[in-house]
Design an enzyme around this catalytic site. Structure first.
Site, mmCIF file in Angstrom:
data_model
loop_
_atom_site.group_PDB
_atom_site.id
_atom_site.type_symbol
_atom_site.label_atom_id
_atom_site.label_comp_id
_atom_site.label_asym_id
_atom_site.label_seq_id
_atom_site.Cartn_x
_atom_site.Cartn_y
_atom_site.Cartn_z
ATOM 1 N N SER A 94 -2.891 -10.019 -12.205
ATOM 2 C CA SER A 94 -1.643 -9.858 -11.448
ATOM 3 C C SER A 94 -1.866 -8.778 -10.406
ATOM 4 O O SER A 94 -2.846 -8.034 -10.482
ATOM 5 C CB SER A 94 -0.509 -9.427 -12.378
ATOM 6 O OG SER A 94 -0.588 -8.033 -12.644
ATOM 7 N N ASP A 95 -0.996 -8.674 -9.434
ATOM 8 C CA ASP A 95 -1.051 -7.488 -8.591
ATOM 9 C C ASP A 95 -0.359 -6.356 -9.362
ATOM 10 O O ASP A 95 0.257 -6.565 -10.403
ATOM 11 C CB ASP A 95 -0.442 -7.715 -7.206
ATOM 12 C CG ASP A 95 -0.987 -6.700 -6.195
ATOM 13 O OD1 ASP A 95 -1.596 -5.706 -6.628
ATOM 14 O OD2 ASP A 95 -0.808 -6.890 -4.984
ATOM 15 N N TRP A 96 -0.458 -5.166 -8.824
ATOM 16 C CA TRP A 96 0.021 -3.972 -9.532
ATOM 17 C C TRP A 96 1.494 -4.123 -9.944
ATOM 18 O O TRP A 96 2.382 -4.099 -9.089
ATOM 19 C CB TRP A 96 -0.153 -2.747 -8.631
ATOM 20 C CG TRP A 96 0.242 -1.455 -9.254
ATOM 21 C CD1 TRP A 96 1.518 -1.063 -9.600
ATOM 22 C CD2 TRP A 96 -0.614 -0.374 -9.618
ATOM 23 N NE1 TRP A 96 1.487 0.182 -10.152
ATOM 24 C CE2 TRP A 96 0.199 0.635 -10.175
ATOM 25 C CE3 TRP A 96 -1.999 -0.158 -9.522
ATOM 26 C CZ2 TRP A 96 -0.317 1.848 -10.632
ATOM 27 C CZ3 TRP A 96 -2.500 1.055 -9.970
ATOM 28 C CH2 TRP A 96 -1.679 2.032 -10.519
ATOM 29 N N GLY A 97 1.694 -4.318 -11.231
ATOM 30 C CA GLY A 97 3.071 -4.395 -11.731
ATOM 31 C C GLY A 97 3.816 -5.647 -11.325
ATOM 32 O O GLY A 97 5.036 -5.732 -11.504
#
Ligand code: BGC
Length: 759
Positions: free
Chosen positions: A292-295
């Site tokens: 995933s991307d950050w968060g």
């Protein structure tokens, strides 16, 4: 199996796994899959979920850092095998320490995989990716990624969050600097080159790292160029414009993908079954993993797509997001979701399998510390060869935008004034996403010029006006100097006393990049005033523009005799620019993105659609602005040289292509000037009628042609039906029969054309 036969089998397998030149590396092989089966059989549900959990090192975060309590908890989780990966742990010593924590304490001793944003270099910094794309030189870009991988791998890293392959048509978007510009074909070439560079011939080698194609998908289409904003594009644009570079990365064997923060058509990319399960893992058969991307899993709650973190975890895993970067959704909720029957454990197993595949391919199960090697780190980093490679790629990336004959400069010039906020800036050329490039470590323009001129030359420096007043870093918003003119007089004086002025203006180091969208893309601060003041004192001004995005500099281009786009060129910036200014390198770069006249034209791109009202006609209004031309200031593919090139009309080997046939398009390119030079010859195609409308022009080929003065060479492009394919109204990637136009030339505007038919 006896030992010698076993060894032979391993050797054979190793041979099979090392791809032939140009072929992609396969992640799946029966021996590894068996080992993964055995591991999965031993893992508890919690340990499986742990493999899908990624934390940032608390010491160098690119997003909101966890609180002290959370840091402590993370530490314990690493020890108990509940963290499969970390990002932002750097250096052979630190990665070894972190790895020990996992391997020496956890039950199954599964090594962690360490990721980091190695975007345009690790310590030796290369041009920002948009700049590198301006080289139109995939081999050079591959070398850049190779050097970056060698340095990063020696520092204990296994994995880079690159290449960023987002197509960007809007210069307001700050992350345009991180990609290869507006064109899917050029973008695909650059994507594949970077994957080859990072991953080398074999991920098992200690100087290669796993690559990551990001941000999947359509992150570059944020409305109004505002980072993280809503994206709403059709399947047609998704397939024909956004996805080709991702597909090229997949075909080149990229080990991982990263999904993106944005929604598309109401579905966050992170939760998109269509993107991740149907297209990536289904149609394309991708066997690596998606991070995933950050968060971005947790952010699905704020998107209003998930009720809470638990639902976000369920939706993301179902959609095919395998690893949770700093979202804490998987580690917090997946096990109970499985136990509650809300998620099939098979989905968890599949995600674990994908991650373990990459760990096996990297050789981490053979030796989890094999990358963390202090001696190699010392020896492989910032070497003269790496710096030379950075200088070479940097000078290939420079684009000459205007030259009334001032350039190249004579090294024996009597007095040269080097003026401007970026003239002696040793930090800005490193740009954003500079890996572990040390602050203020670039060769400034002033230093480059001083090193190039003859001992008798007088070099005067004046800053004129500083550009920013805020601290420079990833998180702090940039604040510009709009009032301090105290150093104007010295700049004017320097200009007056010089034979020629180099004026270094543009963008500050962190003006472009993540979260750095700008509603205005002109020259910030007092730079316009400075240009005027300097020009009043001396007309012989060469503007050296540094930026991570196209800027609206038409008024400056008009007022000065010469201008070059020097992007943010990395560690060797000043030397590379001097190489071009003084003619040691004849500029060959071409714009990978259209430069607008005004921000109001954005999004601006050369491969637009005709519309029903494409041009002026009697009695109807047409698709245009009433206060400005539709045309860009500098078109896609544009760039001058110190010599000139002429093109013949294209010659076609036939006027028709059969379904299984091909067509050769030849053009004679002549160096009609007096210097040796390199031209990037470009081929464009227009499909006149389609089941969905087709762009007025699409890049389909380019070639680097080196020519001595007066020399002519035939360049031949081959067009096959597959090159004419697109995502049609039938929902397939196919070429449609009919009439085509083909264009050749040195940029997307000045072209010579011919016609052919596909049967
Ligand atoms: C960016 C990614 C990057 C990640 C890790 C995110 O904010 O969007 O491109 O890889 O941070 O640093």
């Amino acid at each position: 199996m006896n030992t010698s036969r076993g060894l032979l089998a391993t050797a054979l397998l190793a041979l099979l796994l090392v791809p032939r030149d140009g072929a992609a590396q396969a992640l799946v092989n029966p021996a590894t899959e068996k080992k993964i089966d055995a591991l999965l059989a031993q893992m508890t549900l919690e340990e499986k979920v742990g493999q899908l959990n990624q934390y940032s090192s608390p010491f160098d975060v690119t997003g909101p850092p966890p609180g002290a309590g959370a840091q402590k908890a993370a530490y314990e989780q690493i020890r108990t095998g509940l963290v499969g990966s970390m990002l932002n742990v750097n250096g052979a010593a630190a990665t070894r320490k972190a790895q020990q924590l996992a391997v020496e304490n956890s039950r199954l001793k599964i090594p962690m995989i360490f990721g980091y944003d190695v975007i345009h270099g690790y310590k030796t910094i290369f041009p920002v990716p948009l700049g590198e794309a301006a080289s139109w030189d995939p081999a050079a870009v591959e070398r850049s990624a190779r050097v970056a991988a060698t340095e990063a791998a020696a520092a204990g890293l296994h994995w880079t969050f690159g290449p960023m392959v987002d197509i960007a048509r809007d210069a307001r978007w700050g992350r345009i600097m991180e990609g290869s510009g507006e064109d899917p074909f050029l973008g695909a070439q650059m994507a594949a080159a970077r994957v080859r560079g990072f991953q080398g011939k074999s991920l098992a080698a200690v100087d290669t790292i796993a690559a990551c194609a990001k941000h999947y998908a359509a992150y570059g289409f944020a409305e109004a160029g505002r980072d993280y904003n809503t994206v709403d594009i059709s399947e047609n644009t998704l397939r024909n414009v956004v996805l080709p570079p991702f597909k090229a990365a997949a075909d080149a064997g990229v080990a991982t993908f990263m999904n993106s923060f944005n929604e598309i058509g109401g579905i966050p990319a992170t939760g998109s079954v269509h993107l991740q399960r149907d297209i990536l893992k289904g149609e394309w058969g991708f066997e690596g993993f998606v991070v995933s991307d950050w968060g971005s899993i947790a952010e699905m709650v704020r998107h209003g797509f998930s009720e809470d973190l638990a639902q976000a975890a369920q939706q993301a895993l179902t959609a095919g997001s395998d690893m949770d970067m700093e979202g804490r959704a998987y580690i917090g909720h997946l096990a109970s979701l499985v136990r509650a029957g809300r998620i099939d454990v098979k989905l968890v197993d599949d995600a674990v399998r994908r991650i373990l595949r990459v760990k096996f391919a990297l050789g981490l199960f053979d030796d989890p510390y094999r990358y963390s090697d202090e001696a190699r780190e010392q020896a492989a980093t910032l070497t003269p060869a790496n710096l030379a490679a950075a200088r070479d790629v940097a000078r290939r990336s420079i684009v000459l935008l205007k030259n009334d004959g001032v350039l190249p400069l004579d090294k024996a010039v009597r007095t040269i004034a080097v003026i401007g906020p970026l003239a002696d800036d040793k930090d800005t050329p490193l740009g954003n996403w500079r890996g572990q490039g040390a602050a203020n470590s670039a060769v400034s323009l002033l230093e480059g010029v001083k090193a190039a001129v003859t001992p008798g030359t007088r070099v005067i420096y004046a800053v004129g006006a500083t550009l920013v007043t805020s601290p420079r870093n990833f998180m702090t918003p940039t604040v510009y100097n709009t009032s301090d003119r105290s150093r104007f007089p010295a700049a004017v004086e320097a200009a007056r006393s010089a034979d020629v002025v180099l004026l270094a203006i543009g963008e500050d180091a962190f003006q472009s990049g993540e979260g750095r969208s700008q509603a205005e893309i002109g020259l910030k601060g007092l730079q316009d005033e400075l240009v005027r003041a300097v020009l009043e004192a001396n007309k012989k001004v060469v503007v050296v523009l540094m930026s991570g995005r196209p800027l609206t500099i038409g008024h400056v281009a008009e007022a000065v005799p010469a201008m070059l786009e020097a992007w943010l060129l990395g560690s060797q910036s000043g030397h590379a620019i001097a190489d071009v200014l003084f003619g040691d390198y004849n500029p060959s770069g071409k714009l990978p993105v259209s430069f607008p006249r005004d921000v109001g034209q954005e999004p601006l791109y050369y491969n637009f659609k005709s519309t029903g009202r494409p041009g002026p006609e009697k009695g109807v209004t047409w698709s245009h602005y009433t206060d400005m031309s539709n045309d860009p200031l500098f078109p896609f593919g544009f760039g001058l040289s110190y010599t000139t090139f002429t093109y013949s009309a294209p010659r076609l080997s036939a006027t028709e292509i059969a379904r299984d046939g091909e067509l050769k398009v030849s053009v004679t390119v002549t160096n009609s000037g007096r210097r040796a030079g390199v031209e990037i010859a470009q081929l464009y195609v227009r499909d006149l009628v389609g089941s969905v409308t087709r762009p007025v022009k699409e890049l389909k080929g380019f070639e680097r042609v080196e020519l001595a003065p007066g020399q002519a060479r035939d360049v031949t492009f081959t067009i096959k039906p597959a090159d004419l394919a697109f995502y049609t109204a039938r929902g397939r990637w196919e070429a449609e029969p009919g009439a085509f136009r083909v264009f050749v030339g040195g940029n997307s505007r000045d072209l010579k054309e011919a016609s052919f038919t596909l049967r």
